[in-house]
Design a protein around this motif. Structure first.
Motif, PDB file in Angstrom:
ATOM      1  N   ASP A 144      -5.897 -14.442   1.861  1.00  0.00           N
ATOM      2  CA  ASP A 144      -5.631 -15.790   1.343  1.00  0.00           C
ATOM      3  C   ASP A 144      -6.888 -16.255   0.616  1.00  0.00           C
ATOM      4  O   ASP A 144      -7.887 -16.620   1.245  1.00  0.00           O
ATOM      5  N   LYS A 181      11.706 -18.115   7.010  1.00  0.00           N
ATOM      6  CA  LYS A 181      12.519 -16.968   6.582  1.00  0.00           C
ATOM      7  C   LYS A 181      13.879 -17.138   7.240  1.00  0.00           C
ATOM      8  O   LYS A 181      13.955 -17.393   8.451  1.00  0.00           O
ATOM      9  N   SER A 211       3.765  -9.150   5.483  1.00  0.00           N
ATOM     10  CA  SER A 211       4.929  -9.247   6.377  1.00  0.00           C
ATOM     11  C   SER A 211       6.157  -8.704   5.656  1.00  0.00           C
ATOM     12  O   SER A 211       6.206  -8.692   4.428  1.00  0.00           O
ATOM     13  N   HIS A 227      -2.491  -8.675   1.464  1.00  0.00           N
ATOM     14  CA  HIS A 227      -3.349  -9.556   0.670  1.00  0.00           C
ATOM     15  C   HIS A 227      -4.263 -10.366   1.584  1.00  0.00           C
ATOM     16  O   HIS A 227      -4.095 -10.376   2.809  1.00  0.00           O
ATOM     17  N   ARG A 244      -1.251 -20.490  12.674  1.00  0.00           N
ATOM     18  CA  ARG A 244       0.178 -20.289  12.397  1.00  0.00           C
ATOM     19  C   ARG A 244       0.937 -20.608  13.680  1.00  0.00           C
ATOM     20  O   ARG A 244       0.926 -19.829  14.634  1.00  0.00           O
ATOM     21  N   ARG A 303      13.049 -17.748  10.981  1.00  0.00           N
ATOM     22  CA  ARG A 303      11.686 -17.374  11.415  1.00  0.00           C
ATOM     23  C   ARG A 303      10.781 -18.438  10.797  1.00  0.00           C
ATOM     24  O   ARG A 303      10.382 -18.361   9.658  1.00  0.00           O
ATOM     25  N   LEU A 320       3.815 -11.088  11.539  1.00  0.00           N
ATOM     26  CA  LEU A 320       2.732 -10.781  10.602  1.00  0.00           C
ATOM     27  C   LEU A 320       2.100  -9.437  10.979  1.00  0.00           C
ATOM     28  O   LEU A 320       1.977  -9.118  12.162  1.00  0.00           O
ATOM     29  N   HIS A 348      -3.451  -9.283   5.396  1.00  0.00           N
ATOM     30  CA  HIS A 348      -2.187  -9.399   6.130  1.00  0.00           C
ATOM     31  C   HIS A 348      -0.989  -9.175   5.218  1.00  0.00           C
ATOM     32  O   HIS A 348      -1.111  -9.208   3.985  1.00  0.00           O
ATOM     33  N   PHE A 407       6.741 -22.240   6.433  1.00  0.00           N
ATOM     34  CA  PHE A 407       7.452 -21.040   6.004  1.00  0.00           C
ATOM     35  C   PHE A 407       8.711 -20.887   6.846  1.00  0.00           C
ATOM     36  O   PHE A 407       8.631 -20.935   8.084  1.00  0.00           O
ATOM     37  N   HIS A 459       2.050 -23.406   9.043  1.00  0.00           N
ATOM     38  CA  HIS A 459       0.770 -22.770   8.673  1.00  0.00           C
ATOM     39  C   HIS A 459      -0.203 -23.904   8.316  1.00  0.00           C
ATOM     40  O   HIS A 459       0.067 -24.677   7.401  1.00  0.00           O
ATOM     41  N   VAL A 483       5.899 -10.037   2.077  1.00  0.00           N
ATOM     42  CA  VAL A 483       4.666 -10.205   1.284  1.00  0.00           C
ATOM     43  C   VAL A 483       3.815  -8.974   1.466  1.00  0.00           C
ATOM     44  O   VAL A 483       3.615  -8.516   2.594  1.00  0.00           O
TER      45      VAL A 483
HETATM   46  O1  AKG Z   1       4.561 -15.896   6.854  1.00  0.00           O
HETATM   47  C1  AKG Z   1       4.476 -14.802   6.308  1.00  0.00           C
HETATM   48  O2  AKG Z   1       5.204 -13.873   6.586  1.00  0.00           O
HETATM   49  C2  AKG Z   1       3.413 -14.494   5.315  1.00  0.00           C
HETATM   50  C3  AKG Z   1       2.624 -15.665   4.920  1.00  0.00           C
HETATM   51  C4  AKG Z   1       1.468 -15.248   4.129  1.00  0.00           C
HETATM   52  O3  AKG Z   1       1.328 -14.176   3.685  1.00  0.00           O
HETATM   53  C5  AKG Z   1       0.402 -16.174   3.888  1.00  0.00           C
HETATM   54  O4  AKG Z   1       0.373 -17.236   4.485  1.00  0.00           O
HETATM   55  O5  AKG Z   1      -0.484 -15.844   3.089  1.00  0.00           O
END
Ligand code: AKG
Length: 227
Positions: free
Chosen positions: A99, A86, A197, A97, A139, A206, A152, A195, A84, A210, A94
């Motif tokens: 995973d 950003k 973000s 939710h 992460r 950023r 997060l 979680h 990921f 993961h 996000v």
């Molecule tokens: O990295 C993020 O900000 C969110 C990633 C996420 O929501 C996820 O891996 O399910």
């Protein structure tokens, strides 16, 4: 609190300075060049362990095994990697939710595995909850991820509730905490931890590697995508 107890109870733990700074710098440049030479989208890269063998190798190195084995045991193996990033060109938030999906090599209809979806050509499916309960996500932070850089947010202990319907997530949100992590730190979490973000507020990267781990094969002929 002792590491494995906090994963059990809270569903997450932050380990600062888990990965050596030179190694983090090497991963940054490796990822930058991999992204330039691939058709990866601006947000990062989905088939990370397949695209970058050095990151698959990292999954077997001592600093990572020290985080994975106390929770999943010595048989744990990586099953999916996502990068990921950003940045000012790709900045997103996000909402809350869990995973709920895993990536698999082929679509094979098996009772309890549903619904199916296709992301970047890879089959994804929601497995039975106990499979998710026995998984672990690392992460690995390549950049300082402090208040302005989209840390997060998590709801401690929410992984203990199984699947939580969106309307019930609202009630749990008041217990949310933010997880700032410095470059080289690792946020370890259970996939069912609720979680979210925000988009990053600062104009830089950023970046998070993961990686999800499991310690069991899937039933029938189903196979983890990344194993
Ligand atoms: O990295 C993020 O900000 C969110 C990633 C996420 O929501 C996820 O891996 O399910």
């Amino acid at each position: 609190m002792v590491y494995s107890k906090s994963i059990q109870k809270d569903g997450f733990s932050i380990l600062e300075r888990a990965i050596d700074a030179n190694q983090i710098a090497a991963y940054k440049s490796l990822l930058q060049s991999a992204i330039q030479h691939s058709d990866a989208k601006g947000y990062g890269m989905r088939r990370l362990l397949e695209e970058i063998p050095m990151l698959r190798q990292l999954c077997w190195e001592v600093p990572i095994r020290n985080l994975v084995e106390p929770i999943l045991g010595k048989n744990a193996f990586p099953v999916r990697g996502i990068f990921f990033d950003k940045n000012p060109q790709a900045n997103w938030g996000v909402s809350w939710h869990q995973d709920m999906t895993i990536a698999v090599k082929q679509r094979i209809n098996i009772c309890g595995f549903w619904p199916w979806s296709l992301k970047d050509g890879v089959h994804h499916v929601q497995p039975p909850i106990p499979i998710l309960e026995r998984m672990l996500t690392l992460r690995i932070h390549l950049d300082d991820t402090l208040a302005d850089n989209a840390p997060l947010q998590v709801i401690p202990g929410s992984h203990l509730h199984g699947y939580v319907k969106p309307e019930n997530i609202q009630k749990l949100k008041e217990n949310a905490v933010t997880c700032p992590v410095y470059s080289g730190g690792v946020l370890v979490m259970k996939p069912l931890l609720i979680h979210a973000s925000q988009p990053a507020k600062q104009a830089s990267h950023r970046r998070v590697i993961h990686i999800e781990f499991a310690a069991e094969e899937l039933p029938g002929s189903l196979e983890w995508y990344g194993s």
